[in-house]
Every structure is written in C-alpha cells, then in structure tokens.
Design a protein around this motif. Structure first.
Motif, PDB file in Angstrom:
ATOM      1  N   GLY A 102      44.657  54.437  18.656  1.00  0.00           N
ATOM      2  CA  GLY A 102      43.380  53.574  18.161  1.00  0.00           C
ATOM      3  C   GLY A 102      43.767  52.300  17.923  1.00  0.00           C
ATOM      4  O   GLY A 102      45.003  51.838  17.767  1.00  0.00           O
ATOM      5  N   SER A 103      42.650  51.715  17.514  1.00  0.00           N
ATOM      6  CA  SER A 103      42.719  50.317  17.304  1.00  0.00           C
ATOM      7  C   SER A 103      43.077  50.002  15.864  1.00  0.00           C
ATOM      8  O   SER A 103      42.474  50.514  14.958  1.00  0.00           O
ATOM      9  N   THR A 104      43.762  48.760  15.193  1.00  0.00           N
ATOM     10  CA  THR A 104      43.766  48.427  13.876  1.00  0.00           C
ATOM     11  C   THR A 104      43.631  46.992  14.046  1.00  0.00           C
ATOM     12  O   THR A 104      43.355  46.397  15.102  1.00  0.00           O
ATOM     13  N   ASN A 105      43.293  46.442  12.833  1.00  0.00           N
ATOM     14  CA  ASN A 105      43.130  44.823  12.469  1.00  0.00           C
ATOM     15  C   ASN A 105      44.389  44.124  13.181  1.00  0.00           C
ATOM     16  O   ASN A 105      44.260  42.774  13.319  1.00  0.00           O
ATOM     17  N   PHE A 106      45.739  44.822  13.137  1.00  0.00           N
ATOM     18  CA  PHE A 106      46.662  44.095  13.725  1.00  0.00           C
ATOM     19  C   PHE A 106      46.748  43.769  15.190  1.00  0.00           C
ATOM     20  O   PHE A 106      47.473  43.027  15.703  1.00  0.00           O
ATOM     21  N   ASN A 107      45.756  44.305  15.679  1.00  0.00           N
ATOM     22  CA  ASN A 107      45.423  44.370  17.338  1.00  0.00           C
ATOM     23  C   ASN A 107      45.224  42.963  17.646  1.00  0.00           C
ATOM     24  O   ASN A 107      45.581  42.439  18.718  1.00  0.00           O
ATOM     25  N   ASN A 108      44.459  42.215  16.665  1.00  0.00           N
ATOM     26  CA  ASN A 108      43.905  40.898  16.867  1.00  0.00           C
ATOM     27  C   ASN A 108      44.950  39.737  16.598  1.00  0.00           C
ATOM     28  O   ASN A 108      44.244  38.601  16.875  1.00  0.00           O
ATOM     29  N   LEU A 109      45.895  40.142  15.965  1.00  0.00           N
ATOM     30  CA  LEU A 109      47.116  38.937  15.510  1.00  0.00           C
ATOM     31  C   LEU A 109      47.629  38.263  16.957  1.00  0.00           C
ATOM     32  O   LEU A 109      47.887  38.807  17.666  1.00  0.00           O
ATOM     33  N   ASN A 110      47.641  36.928  16.599  1.00  0.00           N
ATOM     34  CA  ASN A 110      47.957  36.115  17.589  1.00  0.00           C
ATOM     35  C   ASN A 110      49.677  35.991  17.361  1.00  0.00           C
ATOM     36  O   ASN A 110      49.952  35.256  16.373  1.00  0.00           O
ATOM     37  N   ASP A 111      50.458  36.792  18.202  1.00  0.00           N
ATOM     38  CA  ASP A 111      52.049  36.341  17.918  1.00  0.00           C
ATOM     39  C   ASP A 111      52.722  35.706  19.164  1.00  0.00           C
ATOM     40  O   ASP A 111      54.040  35.617  19.292  1.00  0.00           O
ATOM     41  N   ASP A 112      51.655  34.681  19.719  1.00  0.00           N
ATOM     42  CA  ASP A 112      52.508  33.790  20.701  1.00  0.00           C
ATOM     43  C   ASP A 112      53.490  32.968  20.135  1.00  0.00           C
ATOM     44  O   ASP A 112      52.959  32.389  18.844  1.00  0.00           O
ATOM     45  N   PRO A 113      54.437  32.648  20.747  1.00  0.00           N
ATOM     46  CA  PRO A 113      55.551  31.753  20.053  1.00  0.00           C
ATOM     47  C   PRO A 113      54.887  30.106  19.984  1.00  0.00           C
ATOM     48  O   PRO A 113      54.408  29.973  20.863  1.00  0.00           O
ATOM     49  N   TYR A 114      55.296  29.435  18.815  1.00  0.00           N
ATOM     50  CA  TYR A 114      54.786  28.049  18.709  1.00  0.00           C
ATOM     51  C   TYR A 114      55.945  27.185  18.255  1.00  0.00           C
ATOM     52  O   TYR A 114      56.829  27.899  17.744  1.00  0.00           O
ATOM     53  N   ARG A 115      55.766  25.902  18.419  1.00  0.00           N
ATOM     54  CA  ARG A 115      56.567  24.954  17.837  1.00  0.00           C
ATOM     55  C   ARG A 115      56.002  23.752  17.616  1.00  0.00           C
ATOM     56  O   ARG A 115      54.826  23.308  18.160  1.00  0.00           O
ATOM     57  N   ILE A 116      56.470  22.799  16.774  1.00  0.00           N
ATOM     58  CA  ILE A 116      56.117  21.625  16.246  1.00  0.00           C
ATOM     59  C   ILE A 116      56.664  20.597  17.040  1.00  0.00           C
ATOM     60  O   ILE A 116      57.941  20.202  16.575  1.00  0.00           O
ATOM     61  N   ASP A 117      55.842  19.717  17.695  1.00  0.00           N
ATOM     62  CA  ASP A 117      56.574  18.349  18.385  1.00  0.00           C
ATOM     63  C   ASP A 117      56.149  17.410  17.896  1.00  0.00           C
ATOM     64  O   ASP A 117      54.840  17.225  17.382  1.00  0.00           O
ATOM     65  N   LEU A 118      56.869  16.054  17.869  1.00  0.00           N
ATOM     66  CA  LEU A 118      56.459  14.813  17.466  1.00  0.00           C
ATOM     67  C   LEU A 118      56.500  14.024  18.818  1.00  0.00           C
ATOM     68  O   LEU A 118      57.625  13.623  19.063  1.00  0.00           O
ATOM     69  N   SER A 119      55.373  13.480  19.483  1.00  0.00           N
ATOM     70  CA  SER A 119      55.444  12.273  20.306  1.00  0.00           C
ATOM     71  C   SER A 119      55.209  11.016  19.886  1.00  0.00           C
ATOM     72  O   SER A 119      54.759  10.903  18.702  1.00  0.00           O
ATOM     73  N   TRP A 120      55.718   9.938  20.436  1.00  0.00           N
ATOM     74  CA  TRP A 120      55.118   8.580  20.165  1.00  0.00           C
ATOM     75  C   TRP A 120      54.761   7.828  21.279  1.00  0.00           C
ATOM     76  O   TRP A 120      55.154   7.954  22.192  1.00  0.00           O
ATOM     77  N   ARG A 121      54.204   6.753  20.782  1.00  0.00           N
ATOM     78  CA  ARG A 121      53.811   5.655  21.725  1.00  0.00           C
ATOM     79  C   ARG A 121      53.871   4.354  21.199  1.00  0.00           C
ATOM     80  O   ARG A 121      53.480   4.253  19.855  1.00  0.00           O
ATOM     81  N   SER A 122      54.227   3.434  21.737  1.00  0.00           N
ATOM     82  CA  SER A 122      54.178   1.945  21.452  1.00  0.00           C
ATOM     83  C   SER A 122      53.450   1.061  22.182  1.00  0.00           C
ATOM     84  O   SER A 122      53.601   1.141  23.564  1.00  0.00           O
ATOM     85  N   SER A 123      52.819   0.106  21.852  1.00  0.00           N
ATOM     86  CA  SER A 123      51.802  -1.083  22.680  1.00  0.00           C
ATOM     87  C   SER A 123      52.100  -2.343  22.194  1.00  0.00           C
ATOM     88  O   SER A 123      51.790  -2.602  21.122  1.00  0.00           O
TER      89      SER A 123
END
Length: 276
Positions: A102-123
């Motif tokens: 059967g299903s539980t509330n944990f079925n809807n948890l998003n366990d995809d891997p993430y990371r935080i990146d920092l991009s930059w631009r100069s003009s």
C-alpha cells in the motif's frame, strides 16, 4: 521599517513559487555619464551579476533568467537577444520511493539529487545617446558580455519616446530597438538578431522611493515570417540613498510565445547601483 517589511513580503511570495521556475539574480552596477553638449551624452557602465541555482543533478536547469538587468528603464537590458540556454525546458521534479503493501505519505517525497551552483556574468557597455527632441532620442550601444562559459558581443540601435508628463513624479517611456548579437561557443561564431518593443513607467510615490513597471515583447523574422518570441513583465521598488547610490528589488514574469517553447518562468532580482 515599513519599506523593509514590503520587500520581505514580496520575497516570501515570490519564493513560494515552484523552485524549478524561479531565477534569482544578485547584481552590482556602476556607470559614469558624460555630456558632450545639450543633446549628446555617452555612458560607460560595468555590471557584475551572480546567479545562485539549485540544480537537479539529473536534469538541465532552466537558465532563462541568467541574464543582465531585469529592469530595462533603470539600466538598459544587455541581454535581449536569445541564448540557447533560454530555450532549455523548465526543470521538473518526479516523485519516487515506494513501499510494499500500500501507499504512504513517503511515496510523494522527492528524493532526486540536487546541488547549489553559482554562475556569474560580467558586462562592459559603451552607450551613445542623442536627443532629437525633448521627447525623442536615438541611441547606439555596444556591450561585451563574459560569463563562466561564453563570450558575447551585443550591438543595439534604439529609438525612445518620452513624453512630458503633468507631474515630475511620474515618467512614461516607450522604446523600440534592433539588436544584433554575436556569440563565440566552442570555437564557432553564432549570429542572432531581433526587435524589442517596451513600455515602461516610473512613479516616485514617495521621496526617493520609485515603483516601476515595464512591459516588453520580442520578435524576429524567421524565413521571411514574423514570429513573436517572448513577453516580459517587470515590477519592483527602487530606493535612492543619494544621487549616486541606489538599491532595487524586483520581480519578473516571462513567457515564451513560441508554440514549441511555450514556457513560463519567474525571477527576482536584488541590485545595488552606483551612478557617478
């Protein structure tokens, strides 16, 4: 204190949107203007932008807001010409995880891997502006844009109408521009061009407090057929500490108008500006 409360509320509301459709820009601007005569002005400016991104490692992140200047009538937007990364599909999330029996509330948890990146631009931008009438002026600018991946050249010719308003507290501008961009990517040169049309308002509702709204649309000819590309709506608040220093907080709604790339995104921007 009231101004800070308004900014915090706006930020919370915006951050409540889907994180995969949200762009955040932190920007520092510096500009110096020179008047050659009553009708002619040149300006040199430098912008540095940081864009923190929460990336799904298994998907390409939508970099539709990885660009300069969300508020074109406070400082000219240097990135109206489309990038390839503007066309990336919006990142989504998938639910995963299951249990037997059967299903539980944990079925809807998003366990995809993430990371935080920092991009930059100069003009770096050089802008020439000539006033034909008090309410009409023409401009020509060149910008060199550099980020952690690419090098771009951008040339723009624009015509701006700025009628005199009954109150000095309110400003109205309409601008039409032709833009030509050249980008060097992996040793290959790519050319791109389009037209942009913009209507903007600035309202100084309180001394040194400005509320701005800008509406813009981009389009170009494709094999002799005119096609609209994207619609933008910008709004936000600017506070002028002095004639030189100012801070702005803004929100952008953007929608691609190409049927093949019909995507909607949202962005927030925090900017500190120096005008010498």
């Amino acid at each position: 204190m009231k101004n800070l409360t308004v900014l915090i509320v706006l930020l919370i509301v915006t951050l409540s949107l889907n994180a995969q459709q949200l762009g955040i820009n932190l920007r520092l601007d510096a500009a110096k203007s020179f008047k050659l005569d009553k009708k002619t002005k040149i300006e040199v400016s430098q912008q540095l932008q940081l864009t923190p991104e929460i990336k799904n490692i298994n998907r390409r992140y939508d970099r539709i807001f990885d660009e300069f200047e969300l508020f074109p009538f406070l400082r000219e937007d240097q990135d109206d010409v489309d990038d390839d990364d503007d066309d990336d599909k919006l990142g989504g999330t998938t639910s995963s995880g299951s249990t037997s029996g059967g299903s539980t509330n944990f079925n809807n948890l998003n366990d995809d891997p993430y990371r935080i990146d920092l991009s930059w631009r100069s003009s770096s931008t050089f802008d020439f502006d000539y006033k034909i009438r008090k309410w009409l002026r023409v401009g020509q600018s060149y910008s060199l844009l550099v980020d952690n991946e690419n090098l771009r050249h951008l040339s723009r010719t624009d015509l701006t109408l700025q009628p005199k308003m009954p109150s000095k507290k309110f400003d109205l501008q309409y601008r039409i521009a032709y833009q030509l961009g050249a980008e060097s990517r992996k040793g290959k040169l790519r050319l791109d061009s389009d037209f942009s049309s913009r209507l903007g308002t600035d309202w100084e509702f309180k001394n040194r407090h400005i509320w701005f709204n800008n509406f813009s649309v981009n389009g170009a000819f494709d094999d002799g057929i005119w096609e609209w590309d994207r619609f933008r709506y910008d709004t936000g608040l600017e506070y002028k500490f002095s004639k030189t220093h100012s801070f702005s907080f803004g929100y952008r709604f953007q929608q691609r108008l190409d049927r093949k790339k019909n995507a909607v995104s949202h962005g927030v921007s925090l900017a500190y500006s120096l005008d010498f």
